[in-house]
Design an enzyme around this catalytic site. Structure first.
Site, PDB file in Angstrom:
ATOM      1  N   SER A 144       0.876  -1.172   0.000  1.00  0.00           N
ATOM      2  CA  SER A 144       0.000   0.000   0.000  1.00  0.00           C
ATOM      3  C   SER A 144       0.910   1.217   0.000  1.00  0.00           C
ATOM      4  O   SER A 144       2.096   1.116   0.355  1.00  0.00           O
ATOM      5  CB  SER A 144      -0.852   0.003   1.271  1.00  0.00           C
ATOM      6  OG  SER A 144      -1.440   1.272   1.487  1.00  0.00           O
ATOM      7  N   TYR A 157      -2.040  -1.364  10.397  1.00  0.00           N
ATOM      8  CA  TYR A 157      -2.003  -1.453   8.933  1.00  0.00           C
ATOM      9  C   TYR A 157      -0.685  -0.891   8.395  1.00  0.00           C
ATOM     10  O   TYR A 157      -0.015  -1.514   7.559  1.00  0.00           O
ATOM     11  CB  TYR A 157      -3.202  -0.680   8.372  1.00  0.00           C
ATOM     12  CG  TYR A 157      -3.445  -0.836   6.891  1.00  0.00           C
ATOM     13  CD1 TYR A 157      -4.214  -1.900   6.404  1.00  0.00           C
ATOM     14  CD2 TYR A 157      -2.937   0.080   5.981  1.00  0.00           C
ATOM     15  CE1 TYR A 157      -4.455  -2.037   5.048  1.00  0.00           C
ATOM     16  CE2 TYR A 157      -3.185  -0.048   4.620  1.00  0.00           C
ATOM     17  CZ  TYR A 157      -3.946  -1.104   4.156  1.00  0.00           C
ATOM     18  OH  TYR A 157      -4.185  -1.235   2.808  1.00  0.00           O
TER      19      TYR A 157
END
Ligand code: NAD
Length: 262
Positions: A144, A157
């Site tokens: 990401s 995350y």
């Protein structure tokens, strides 16, 4: 359109979103696909089969829970038994939870680290020996933009995604003299169920429309004011599998509308 004919790609978390987009793009290039993930399997299976129809691909499925090591081992055994070996491994399964560090539920931290990071270690360690023996393999980690920069309230995350970028580099280095490459894809916002939940939460919290919440979400981070699509990410995965990418090793390639350029 048969660049990957005879190869088998296993894509974790491919019943939805980005994983499904990547599975469809690889199927279009003729790869057999092993799907994985929760929820309805028949609709994604039909989409992938259709994309690979011209090449006559085969599509398998294993419902392993990526938070469970024994499940992952069973999935890798299944793929080897059904398809001979995994030539292309796409580590994509992932979840999100949003809370400040001091409020972050411990079980959510553990689940995010297990699914978004440790699962990629397990699939990679189990897929590598056959790739090394064949002297060809592609490992693609869906990280990401949060593998490169942080955002508030996303501690688990961001930690997991920075971790998977690190795993990508080490895996690439350990195989640098072979035909096995490992690279990461770093998307910005992609409108999948994972992000729709964040749009809905923003709309509810501020009493604004879905459209305004979407504009706000993009405006905070993504200069292009556009979502990246699963189709675009699928084409980047196809590039990593091509001969032109034989010497692309250990990169973390953003498709983020300029997010990390700021
Ligand atoms: P999604 O929710 O649409 O899909 C997630 C997939 O993972 C689904 O198939 C789901 O069934 C599967 N999954 C979830 N938990 C699992 C588990 N324990 N075991 C097996 N499968 C499991 O999400 P998405 O947006 O397509 O996300 C895919 C990946 O892309 C994730 O790693 C995510 O972090 C990453 N990503 C997403 C965005 C975005 O904006 N959507 C941006 C950057 C990175």
């Amino acid at each position: 359109m048969s660049m990957l004919k005879g190869k088998t790609a296993l894509v974790t978390g491919s019943t939805s979103g980005i994983g499904l987009g990547i599975a469809i793009a690889l199927a279009r290039q003729g790869a057999n696909i092993v799907l994985n993930g929760f929820g309805d399997v028949e609709a994604p299976r039909a989409q992938v089969l259709d994309a690979g129809k011209a090449a006559g691909i085969e599509v398998g499925y294993h419902g392993a829970d990526m938070s469970k090591t024994a499940d992952i081992e069973a999935m890798m055994k299944y793929a080897a038994a059904e398809f001979g070996r995994v030539d292309i491994l796409v580590n994509n399964a992932g979840i999100q939870h949003v809370a400040k560090v001091q409020d972050f539920p411990v079980e959510k931290w553990d689940a995010i680290l297990a699914i978004n990071l440790s699962s990629a270690f397990h699939t990679t360690r189990l897929a590598l020996p056959a790739m090394q023996q064949a002297n060809w393999g592609r490992i693609i980690n869906v990280a990401s933009v949060h593998g490169l920069v942080g955002s508030a309230e996303k501690s688990a995350y961001v930690a997991a995604k920075h971790g998977i970028v690190g795993l990508t580099k080490v895996t690439a280095l350990e195989n640098a003299t072979t035909g096995v490459t490992c690279n990461a894809i770093c998307p910005g916002w992609v409108l999948t169920p994972l992000v729709q939940k964040q749009v809905d939460a923003k709309a509810a919290a501020q009493g604004i429309s879905n459209e305004d919440a979407t504009k706000q979400l993009l405006g905070e981070k993504e200069p292009s004011m556009q979502f990246t699509t699963p189709e675009e990410l699928g084409e980047l995965a196809v590039f990593f599998c091509s001969a032109a990418a034989n010497n692309v090793r250990g990169v973390a390639w953003n498709m983020d509308g300029g997010w990390a350029a700021q």
